[in-house]
Structure formats: C-alpha cells, structure tokens
Design a protein around this motif. Sequence first.
Motif, PDB file in Angstrom:
ATOM      1  N   PHE A 138       0.822  -1.216   0.000  1.00  0.00           N
ATOM      2  CA  PHE A 138       0.000   0.000   0.000  1.00  0.00           C
ATOM      3  C   PHE A 138       0.853   1.261   0.000  1.00  0.00           C
ATOM      4  CE2 PHE A 138      -2.771   3.246   1.864  1.00  0.00           C
ATOM      5  CZ  PHE A 138      -3.939   3.046   1.147  1.00  0.00           C
ATOM      6  N   ALA A 139       2.047   1.188   0.557  1.00  0.00           N
ATOM      7  CA  ALA A 139       2.922   2.372   0.606  1.00  0.00           C
ATOM      8  C   ALA A 139       3.230   2.911  -0.785  1.00  0.00           C
ATOM      9  CB  ALA A 139       4.223   2.044   1.347  1.00  0.00           C
ATOM     10  N   ASN A 140       3.141   2.069  -1.817  1.00  0.00           N
ATOM     11  CA  ASN A 140       3.336   2.548  -3.184  1.00  0.00           C
ATOM     12  C   ASN A 140       2.298   3.591  -3.587  1.00  0.00           C
ATOM     13  OD1 ASN A 140       5.558   0.852  -4.611  1.00  0.00           O
ATOM     14  ND2 ASN A 140       4.373  -0.664  -3.481  1.00  0.00           N
ATOM     15  N   THR A 141       1.153   3.605  -2.915  1.00  0.00           N
ATOM     16  CA  THR A 141       0.107   4.582  -3.237  1.00  0.00           C
ATOM     17  C   THR A 141       0.392   5.935  -2.601  1.00  0.00           C
ATOM     18  OG1 THR A 141      -1.303   4.175  -1.290  1.00  0.00           O
ATOM     19  CG2 THR A 141      -1.586   2.703  -3.193  1.00  0.00           C
ATOM     20  N   LYS A 142       1.288   5.943  -1.591  1.00  0.00           N
ATOM     21  CA  LYS A 142       1.627   7.160  -0.833  1.00  0.00           C
ATOM     22  C   LYS A 142       0.441   7.714  -0.042  1.00  0.00           C
ATOM     23  CE  LYS A 142       5.447   8.501  -3.881  1.00  0.00           C
ATOM     24  NZ  LYS A 142       5.417   7.346  -4.772  1.00  0.00           N
ATOM     25  N   LYS A 143      -0.581   6.898   0.166  1.00  0.00           N
ATOM     26  CA  LYS A 143      -1.738   7.308   0.968  1.00  0.00           C
ATOM     27  C   LYS A 143      -1.538   6.879   2.416  1.00  0.00           C
ATOM     28  CE  LYS A 143      -4.455   5.370  -2.171  1.00  0.00           C
ATOM     29  NZ  LYS A 143      -5.606   4.920  -2.974  1.00  0.00           N
ATOM     30  N   PRO A 144      -2.211   7.536   3.371  1.00  0.00           N
ATOM     31  CA  PRO A 144      -1.917   7.312   4.787  1.00  0.00           C
ATOM     32  C   PRO A 144      -2.197   5.896   5.278  1.00  0.00           C
ATOM     33  CG  PRO A 144      -3.777   8.819   4.511  1.00  0.00           C
ATOM     34  CD  PRO A 144      -3.198   8.614   3.163  1.00  0.00           C
ATOM     35  N   ILE A 145      -1.344   5.465   6.218  1.00  0.00           N
ATOM     36  CA  ILE A 145      -1.445   4.135   6.825  1.00  0.00           C
ATOM     37  C   ILE A 145      -1.506   4.311   8.340  1.00  0.00           C
ATOM     38  CG2 ILE A 145      -0.377   1.866   7.077  1.00  0.00           C
ATOM     39  CD1 ILE A 145       1.227   2.495   4.497  1.00  0.00           C
ATOM     40  N   LEU A 146      -2.481   3.650   8.962  1.00  0.00           N
ATOM     41  CA  LEU A 146      -2.622   3.647  10.416  1.00  0.00           C
ATOM     42  C   LEU A 146      -2.435   2.223  10.928  1.00  0.00           C
ATOM     43  CD1 LEU A 146      -5.849   5.867  10.644  1.00  0.00           C
ATOM     44  CD2 LEU A 146      -3.461   6.623  10.831  1.00  0.00           C
ATOM     45  N   LEU A 170       8.019   2.472  11.003  1.00  0.00           N
ATOM     46  CA  LEU A 170       6.736   2.472  10.303  1.00  0.00           C
ATOM     47  C   LEU A 170       6.379   3.841   9.733  1.00  0.00           C
ATOM     48  CD1 LEU A 170       4.486   0.215  12.567  1.00  0.00           C
ATOM     49  CD2 LEU A 170       5.896  -0.414  10.598  1.00  0.00           C
ATOM     50  N   PRO A 171       5.631   3.846   8.613  1.00  0.00           N
ATOM     51  CA  PRO A 171       5.245   5.111   7.971  1.00  0.00           C
ATOM     52  C   PRO A 171       3.932   5.678   8.494  1.00  0.00           C
ATOM     53  CG  PRO A 171       4.659   3.280   6.559  1.00  0.00           C
ATOM     54  CD  PRO A 171       5.316   2.678   7.762  1.00  0.00           C
ATOM     55  N   GLU A 194       2.614  14.796  10.044  1.00  0.00           N
ATOM     56  CA  GLU A 194       3.496  14.338  11.120  1.00  0.00           C
ATOM     57  C   GLU A 194       4.395  13.195  10.670  1.00  0.00           C
ATOM     58  OE1 GLU A 194       3.042  12.442  15.609  1.00  0.00           O
ATOM     59  OE2 GLU A 194       1.330  13.465  14.701  1.00  0.00           O
ATOM     60  N   TYR A 195       3.883  12.332   9.786  1.00  0.00           N
ATOM     61  CA  TYR A 195       4.635  11.141   9.378  1.00  0.00           C
ATOM     62  C   TYR A 195       5.217  11.248   7.973  1.00  0.00           C
ATOM     63  CZ  TYR A 195       3.453   8.676  13.604  1.00  0.00           C
ATOM     64  OH  TYR A 195       3.376   8.310  14.914  1.00  0.00           O
ATOM     65  N   LYS A 196       5.186  12.430   7.386  1.00  0.00           N
ATOM     66  CA  LYS A 196       5.690  12.576   6.004  1.00  0.00           C
ATOM     67  C   LYS A 196       7.147  12.134   5.881  1.00  0.00           C
ATOM     68  CE  LYS A 196       6.051  15.635   2.046  1.00  0.00           C
ATOM     69  NZ  LYS A 196       7.294  14.988   1.622  1.00  0.00           N
ATOM     70  N   SER A 197       7.998  12.576   6.782  1.00  0.00           N
ATOM     71  CA  SER A 197       9.415  12.218   6.712  1.00  0.00           C
ATOM     72  C   SER A 197       9.617  10.714   6.871  1.00  0.00           C
ATOM     73  CB  SER A 197      10.188  12.970   7.798  1.00  0.00           C
ATOM     74  OG  SER A 197      11.537  12.573   7.820  1.00  0.00           O
ATOM     75  N   SER A 198       8.930  10.105   7.837  1.00  0.00           N
ATOM     76  CA  SER A 198       9.031   8.649   8.044  1.00  0.00           C
ATOM     77  C   SER A 198       8.532   7.887   6.830  1.00  0.00           C
ATOM     78  CB  SER A 198       8.211   8.231   9.272  1.00  0.00           C
ATOM     79  OG  SER A 198       8.662   8.875  10.424  1.00  0.00           O
ATOM     80  N   TYR A 199       7.442   8.382   6.228  1.00  0.00           N
ATOM     81  CA  TYR A 199       6.856   7.736   5.054  1.00  0.00           C
ATOM     82  C   TYR A 199       7.827   7.806   3.877  1.00  0.00           C
ATOM     83  CZ  TYR A 199       2.589   5.995   2.711  1.00  0.00           C
ATOM     84  OH  TYR A 199       1.652   5.218   2.075  1.00  0.00           O
ATOM     85  N   ASP A 200       8.422   8.978   3.663  1.00  0.00           N
ATOM     86  CA  ASP A 200       9.384   9.136   2.563  1.00  0.00           C
ATOM     87  C   ASP A 200      10.570   8.183   2.721  1.00  0.00           C
ATOM     88  OD1 ASP A 200       7.788  11.106   1.493  1.00  0.00           O
ATOM     89  OD2 ASP A 200       9.009  12.780   2.225  1.00  0.00           O
ATOM     90  N   LYS A 201      11.074   8.052   3.946  1.00  0.00           N
ATOM     91  CA  LYS A 201      12.195   7.130   4.207  1.00  0.00           C
ATOM     92  C   LYS A 201      11.776   5.685   3.965  1.00  0.00           C
ATOM     93  CE  LYS A 201      14.453  10.031   7.689  1.00  0.00           C
ATOM     94  NZ  LYS A 201      14.671  10.218   9.143  1.00  0.00           N
ATOM     95  N   PHE A 202      10.562   5.358   4.377  1.00  0.00           N
ATOM     96  CA  PHE A 202      10.054   3.988   4.204  1.00  0.00           C
ATOM     97  C   PHE A 202       9.946   3.647   2.717  1.00  0.00           C
ATOM     98  CE2 PHE A 202       6.822   0.720   3.824  1.00  0.00           C
ATOM     99  CZ  PHE A 202       7.160  -0.154   4.843  1.00  0.00           C
ATOM    100  N   ILE A 203       9.398   4.560   1.929  1.00  0.00           N
ATOM    101  CA  ILE A 203       9.261   4.328   0.485  1.00  0.00           C
ATOM    102  C   ILE A 203      10.634   4.141  -0.154  1.00  0.00           C
ATOM    103  CG2 ILE A 203       8.639   5.433  -1.706  1.00  0.00           C
ATOM    104  CD1 ILE A 203       6.213   6.619  -0.248  1.00  0.00           C
ATOM    105  N   LYS A 204      11.583   4.982   0.229  1.00  0.00           N
ATOM    106  CA  LYS A 204      12.924   4.883  -0.341  1.00  0.00           C
ATOM    107  C   LYS A 204      13.557   3.532  -0.031  1.00  0.00           C
ATOM    108  CE  LYS A 204      17.288   7.409  -0.742  1.00  0.00           C
ATOM    109  NZ  LYS A 204      17.290   7.234  -2.194  1.00  0.00           N
TER     110      LYS A 204
END
Length: 223
Positions: A138-146, A170-171, A194-204
């Motif tokens: 799902f992270a490929n969609t870049k949409k929020p994950i809880l 976690l993102p 709040e989680y944009k930076s964590s999400y970007d690192k996770f995707i990378k």
Amino acid sequence: IFKRAFKFNKRVFELGYPANDIFFKKDISGLRDELKEKVGIPKDKKVILYAPTWRDNESSASWQHSFEIKINLNDFMERLSDEYILLLRMHHLISDSIVIPDEYKDHIFNVSSYDDIQELYVISDILITDYSSVFFEFANTKKPILFFAYDYNLYKEEIRGFYLDMKKDLPGPILQSSEELLNSIKNIKQVELEYKSSYDKFIKKYCEIEDGNSARKIIEEVF
C-alpha cells in the motif's frame, strides 16, 4: 528475510511485484471510479480499508481461527460514516467468522472474498492494518497508513514478533485503542504531515524497486 525464512540460497530476482504495477497506471483516477462502481461504493465517499493479519493465539479448532473486530463500529457510524465507507478485508482463515450487523451494511462492507486486494488499495484513501505485510504494498500509493496494534506487547513478546522496529520504522502511527484510531482518521491530514518524513524514508527503503514495469522485467528475465 525471504532467503532466511524459506532457507533459499539461490538467486532472488529483485524486480518488484507485478501485482503492484497497477499503482503506476496513467489513468488511475478513472480506474478508481470504475472499481468503486464494481464494489458498490458511491463515488463521493472516501474509503478506509481495514486489513489486519490473523493471530496464532485465536484458534477455535485445529485450523480455524476467530477474530473480534476491536474497532468500535457504533462510534465509526456516528463520527465517520457520512464521509467514509469502511471495507473489512480479513485473512482467509478468519473471513468466515466476520458478521456485519444489518444496520451497518450500507457503510461497512466485508470484502474478504474480493479477488484482488490491489484493486481495493486503489480505491482506498486510508489503510488500517497491524502486523500484516499489506502496508509494504500500500505504501506505493503514498496514501496514509494507520497501525491499529491493540495487542502490540502480546504480539511482540508471545505471538510472532516483528522483522522491523515498529516504533521507529513504520510510515504511520501505532494506535492501541479504537478511540485513538478514530481520532486519527478524523485528523488524517495532521497525521500525514506528522509522518511525512518517516513515510518518505520507508518508500525509499522498501518501495524504490517498484516503477510499474515489474511484470515486463520478470517476463524478460525469466521467459
């Protein structure tokens, strides 16, 4: 991890998952509308996908498992049903044990038997999961994950444990009560920031191979 888990010592093709090519289609918004119609969701409704894993400690017979939904569905209906549809995508070991009360059926759908979870990702605006690997896709969609991990300590210490450091890697937020979860949905834009930076690192780290061409690459490599 795959090599270790499956005791596999030969070459692994690191070319991405063909199933994830769908996220890179050019007309993804048109596809989303088509899929919403297919599932029976009004186009003006946002979609939350709840896709938890199953728990080894919740077996009711030798290969049967139960699952109790810990989301307060009454609260969901009162606070979020005007804006959202909730899709329940349960693991196949527990999908038969899920019963949705009739009064919720216009707003909460059991899509556990829907063939292609990638299509459900496409129509979803938010993913709720726990320890399932669905969030890597799902992270490929870049949409929020809880991450609704109401039994976090039990799962970590006594059930299966984790490959990742969930509190660092976690993102999205780890939420341990239905109230926390519903509040996060209500304030999802703030959670995203709040989680944009964590999400970007996770995707990378985990999604960089995916580019919409995995099927072609694997066909060329294997066949």
